[in-house]
Design an enzyme around this catalytic site. Structure first.
Site, PDB file in Angstrom:
ATOM      1  N   LYS A 186       0.820  -1.215   0.000  1.00 32.55           N
ATOM      2  CA  LYS A 186       0.000   0.000   0.000  1.00 32.55           C
ATOM      3  C   LYS A 186       0.852   1.261   0.000  1.00 32.55           C
ATOM      4  O   LYS A 186       0.443   2.290  -0.509  1.00 32.55           O
ATOM      5  CB  LYS A 186      -0.948  -0.006   1.197  1.00 32.55           C
ATOM      6  CG  LYS A 186      -1.842  -1.245   1.289  1.00 32.55           C
ATOM      7  CD  LYS A 186      -2.597  -1.536   0.008  1.00 32.55           C
ATOM      8  CE  LYS A 186      -3.287  -2.887   0.046  1.00 32.55           C
ATOM      9  NZ  LYS A 186      -3.657  -3.394  -1.284  1.00 32.55           N
TER      10      LYS A 186
ATOM     11  N   ARG B 219      -7.643  -8.280  -8.466  1.00 28.67           N
ATOM     12  CA  ARG B 219      -8.350  -9.564  -8.588  1.00 28.67           C
ATOM     13  C   ARG B 219      -9.810  -9.262  -8.883  1.00 28.67           C
ATOM     14  O   ARG B 219     -10.240  -8.123  -8.852  1.00 28.67           O
ATOM     15  CB  ARG B 219      -8.268 -10.315  -7.265  1.00 28.67           C
ATOM     16  CG  ARG B 219      -8.771  -9.431  -6.106  1.00 28.67           C
ATOM     17  CD  ARG B 219      -8.954 -10.196  -4.824  1.00 28.67           C
ATOM     18  NE  ARG B 219      -8.890  -9.318  -3.659  1.00 28.67           N
ATOM     19  CZ  ARG B 219      -9.886  -8.579  -3.206  1.00 28.67           C
ATOM     20  NH1 ARG B 219     -11.050  -8.598  -3.815  1.00 28.67           N
ATOM     21  NH2 ARG B 219      -9.739  -7.808  -2.148  1.00 28.67           N
TER      22      ARG B 219
END
Lengths: 169, 507
Positions: free
Chosen positions: B116, B292
Site C-alpha cells: 500500500k 483480482r
C-alpha cells in the site's frame, strides 16, 4: 388439537395446533396463525392479508424458525440443556468465549476492578480480533486461559466477583 | 482459447468461476481440502482434485500442490478467485514457470499494488489524488504521534500488506494511539505474515466508491463504472450497490478517468478494482487497487450485462476487450447483500454450525451466488461468506424493495446470519434517502427495531409445526400412522425432514 410448549429467552409459549388435509391452524396466546406446507420445513403463513414464506425445523432439542429474516430459536421446556444456557458471553460473573478461536491478549489481571463494557480479553477467530467485554462491573477473581490458548464456544475465560447492585450508584 | 481451467479457490467464488468456464464451453477443475470433501464447489466442477489438509497453508494457500493439481488435470490456465493466492505475485510467477496462464494481472502489478505504501507513491507520481498521511510504514511511535498531530485526529492505522479490514484501527484521541498501532501490527502479522503498518487521515463522513477496471494485453483499458460499498461493519463490506446516488455524470467520468490512470500506471492487465474514498464535498482520494475479481463483482455484471469472469478468461487467452466491454453502459440498479456465517444480532461474531435448512429465493432479477447447500458444516477454517444475494431492478427504490423481499425468502437455519440486520439497514429512512456513508452502521444501527410480539408468537406457532413434522416422520419410520387422518405431509408429497431436496439452485 395438539398442544406444545416452548421457551425463548425465558418466555414460555403454549401452542395449540389443528391439522387438516391442507393446512395447519395454530393458536398462541389466543392469536391464530394459519400455515400451508410448501416443502421440507417450508411453509406459507397468512398475516395481515399477506402470505409470507417461513421455515421451521427441529434440530435435536432446538426448534429453529426463519421468519421475515429473523432466525428465532425455541426450546422444549423439559429439555435439560436449558440450565446450561444461562452463561451467555459476559452477562454474569463467569465470562465465556463467544466463539471458537485463539486467545491473543489478556487486557486485565486477577484483582483488577472492571466496569460494564470494559474489554477483558481479545480472542482471534477467522483472522479478526474480537474483544470480549465485561457484562457487569466487578473484580477479576480468576483467569482460566493464557495468551495463545485455543478456546471453544462457551469455554470459561474469566470469573468476576460482581459488584453488588447497591454499590453501583 | 483454453480447454481446461483449474479454479484455485473454494465455496461461492469457485462455483461462480466454474459457471464462467461453462459459458465458454471450457472444462473446469476444482480443488478441495479435507474440510471440503462434501463441499458444493468440489462436486460442481467437471473434475476435482484433493490438495491437502484443512489448514489453508496445506491446501488453498499451497502453491506447489495447486500447480501439481493443474498439471495433473492438464489445465492450461488457473483462475485464483479472490482471497487465498489471488493477490500473491509468487503464485502468478509459479504459474508462468509451469507454463500455465494465470487469469489475472502480472506479478509486477500485484507486487506494486500489494504494497500500500509503494502504490501510494506510484499513484501520487501519476497524479491520482491521495489522502494525507505517512509516506512509508514505520514502527516508530514518536513518528506516529508527530504525524497524527500534523494531519489531525481522527487518524487510521492500516496494514501495509493489508485488505479486507484486517490490521485496521481508527484512533480518535492521542491516548489510544499506541494501543491501536500494536493491535494493528498483531493483526497484520497474523493475517498477512507482515506486521508493517502506516497511518493516514481518517475522513469523517466518506463513501466508499470503487471502479471496476478491465484491461487487455493490447493496451486497452476501460472502466465499467462504480460500485458503492459504504455499508460496512468493522471495515468489512456487507451491502453494495450500483450506481451510486452520490455521483453526477461529470464526477463519474472524472473518477473513472482516475481509475483508468491508476491501472495504466500499474501496467495493469485483466480485471481489477480501484477503490476511492469520496468526501461529502465531492473530493475523492485513492485508497488502493485490488488486483483480482472482487466479491461484489456481480452488481457490475447486473447493470452492464457483462460476464466479468468470461471476460477475464478471454483477456488471459490474449483476446482484445470485447465490443460489449468497450461500449458498456449502466442499466437499472443492482444491490448485493453478503450472507456471512455471523451473528448479526450479537456483534457479528463468527457463527458455526450445520445448515439444517437451506432455501434460496427465486424470481426475475434475483441472483444467488452460493457456496453452500443443506447439510453443509460451517467451521472456522475459512472465510465465513456462505452466499451472496444480488438483485437487479429498474430503479434504486425497486431494487431495495426486491432485496428486502428476497432476504425474507432466503431461508437458512442452523447457522446464524445477518439477514435481518441487512433488512433493517435497507428499510432505514437514511438508506432509502441515499445517505449511505461508511459510518452508516454506527450512526443508525446501534439501536434496532424490536422484534414484534406477534412475530415471535408466529415463530412459536411455526415451532409447533416443526415438532409435528418431526413426530410425523418418526411415526412413518416406525410404520405407525397408516390409520391416522390425512395431513398436509401426505397430501402434498413425501418431503423428508433433513433431506437436501429443499435446495433450489439458481446460479
Amino acid at each position: 388439537m395438539i398442544r406444545h410448549e416452548f421457551v425463548r429467552d425465558g418466555v414460555s409459549f403454549a401452542t395449540d395446533a389443528v391439522v387438516d388435509e391442507n393446512s395447519f391452524l395454530v393458536s398462541v396466546d389466543g392469536i391464530e396463525f394459519r400455515f400451508v406446507l410448501r416443502g421440507t420445513g417450508r411453509y406459507r403463513l397468512s398475516v395481515d392479508g399477506h402470505r409470507i414464506a417461513i421455515a421451521a425445523v427441529r434440530v435435536r432439542d432446538r426448534y429453529l424458525v426463519d421468519i421475515n429474516g429473523h432466525q428465532l430459536e425455541f426450546r422444549d421446556p423439559s429439555s435439560d440443556t436449558i440450565a446450561a444456557a444461562g452463561g451467555s458471553a459476559g452477562a454474569g460473573d463467569q465470562i465465556f468465549a463467544p466463539m471458537p478461536g485463539k486467545v491473543v491478549k489478556l487486557l486485565v489481571s486477577e484483582g483488577d476492578d472492571v466496569e460494564v463494557g470494559q474489554p477483558l480479553i481479545i480472542v482471534e477467530a477467522m483472522k479478526m480480533e474480537n474483544q470480549v467485554r465485561a457484562g457487569a462491573a466487578g473484580r477479576v477473581a480468576s483467569i482460566t486461559v493464557a495468551a495463545g490458548d485455543q478456546v471453544d464456544t462457551e469455554s470459561p475465560l474469566i470469573r468476576l466477583d460482581l459488584v453488588p447492585e447497591s454499590d453501583q450508584n | 482459447m483454453f480447454s481446461t481451467i483449474l479454479v484455485a479457490n473454494r465455496s461461492e467464488i469457485a462455483v461462480r468461476v466454474i459457471n464462467g468456464c461453462r459459458t465458454l464451453g471450457i472444462r473446469s477443475v476444482s480443488v478441495y481440502s479435507d474440510a471440503d470433501v462434501n463441499a458444493k464447489h468440489r462436486h460442481y466442477a467437471d473434475e476435482s482434485i484433493h490438495i491437502g489438509a484443512a489448514a489453508p497453508s496445506e491446501s488453498y494457500l499451497n502453491i506447489e500442490r495447486i500447480i501439481a493439481a493443474a498439471c495433473e488435470a492438464g489445465a492450461q490456465a488457473i483462475h485464483p478467485g479472490y482471497g487465498f493466492l489471488s493477490e500473491n505475485p509468487a503464485f502468478a510467477e509459479a504459474c508462468r514457470d509451469a507454463g500455465i496462464a494465470f487469469i489475472g494481472p502480472s506479478a509486477a502489478s500485484m507486487r506494486l499494488m500489494g504494497n500500500k505504501v509503494a502504490s501510494r507513491k506510484a499513484m501520487a507520481d501519476a497524479g491520482v489524488p491521495l489522502t494525507p498521511g505517512m509516506q512509508s510504514a514505520s514502527s516508530d511511535l514518536d513518528l506516529y504521534r508527530t504525524e497524527a498531530e500534523r494531519i489531525g485526529y481522527p487518524v487510521m492505522i492500516k496494514a501495509a500488506a493489508g485488505g479486507g479490514g484486517k490490521g485496521m484501527r481508527v484512533v480518535d484521541e492521542p491516548k489510544d494511539l499506541a494501543g491501536a498501532v500494536e493491535a494493528a501490527q498483531r493483526e497484520a502479522l497474523n493475517a498477512f505474515g507482515d506486521s508493517s503498518v502506516y497511518m493516514e487521515k481518517f475522513i469523517a463522513r466518506p463513501r466508499h466508491i470503487e471502479f471496476q477496471i478491465m484491461a487487455d494485453q493490447h493496451g486497452n483499458v476501460v472502466h465499467l463504472f462504480e460500485r458503492e460499498c459504504s455499508i460496512q461493519r468493522r471495515h468489512q463490506k456487507i451491502i453494495e450497490e450500483t450506481p451510486s446516488v452520490a455521483l453526477t455524470e461529470s464526477l463519474r467520468a472524472e473518477m473513472g478517468e482516475s481509475a483508468v490512470a491508476v491501472a495504466r500506471a500499474a501496467n495493469y492487465v485483466n480485471a481489477g478494482t480501484v477503490e476511492f474514498l469520496l468526501d461529502t464535498d465531492g473530493s475523492y482520494y485513492f485508497l488502493e487497487m485490488n488486483t483480482r475479481l472482487q466479491v461484489e463483482h456481480p452488481i457490475t455484471e447486473m447493470v452492464t450485462g457483462i460476464d466479468l469472469v468470461a471476460e477475464q478468461i478471454r483477456i488471459a487467452a490474449g483476446e482484445e476487450l470485447s465490443p460489449a466491454v468497450r461500449q458498456a453502459h449502466q442499466r437499472g440498479h443492482a444491490i448485493e447483500c453478503r450472507i456471512y456465517a455471523e451473528d448479526g444480532e450479537n456483534g457479528f461474531l463468527p457463527a458455526t454450525g450445520t445448515i439444517a435448512l437451506y432455501s434460496e429465493p427465486v424470481g426475475p432479477g434475483i441472483r444467488v451466488d452460493s457456496g453452500v447447500e443443506a447439510g453443509a458444516e460451517i467451521g472456522i477454517d475459512y472465510d465465513p461468506i456462505m452466499a451472496k444475494l444480488i438483485v437487479h431492478a429498474g430503479s434504486r427504490d425497486d431494487a431495495i424493495g426486491k432485496m428486502i423481499t428476497a432476504l425474507k425468502e432466503f431461508h437458512i437455519l442452523g447457522v446464524q446470519t445477518s439477514r435481518r440486520f441487512m433488512i433493517d439497514c435497507l428499510e432505514h429512512a437514511e438508506f432509502r434517502a441515499g445517505n449511505t456513508f461508511t459510518s452508516f452502521i454506527s450512526d443508525h444501527m446501534l439501536t434496532r427495531p424490536v422484534v414484534a410480539d406477534e412475530m415471535i408468537q408466529a415463530g412459536a406457532a411455526a415451532a409447533s409445526l416443526a415438532a409435528l413434522a418431526a413426530a410425523h416422520h418418526a411415526r412413518l419410520s416406525t410404520g405407525e400412522g397408516s390409520n391416522q387422518p390425512l395431513t398436509p405431509w401426505q397430501t402434498i408429497g413425501a418431503w423428508q425432514i433433513g433431506s437436501s431436496i429443499s435446495h433450489e439452485a439458481t446460479s
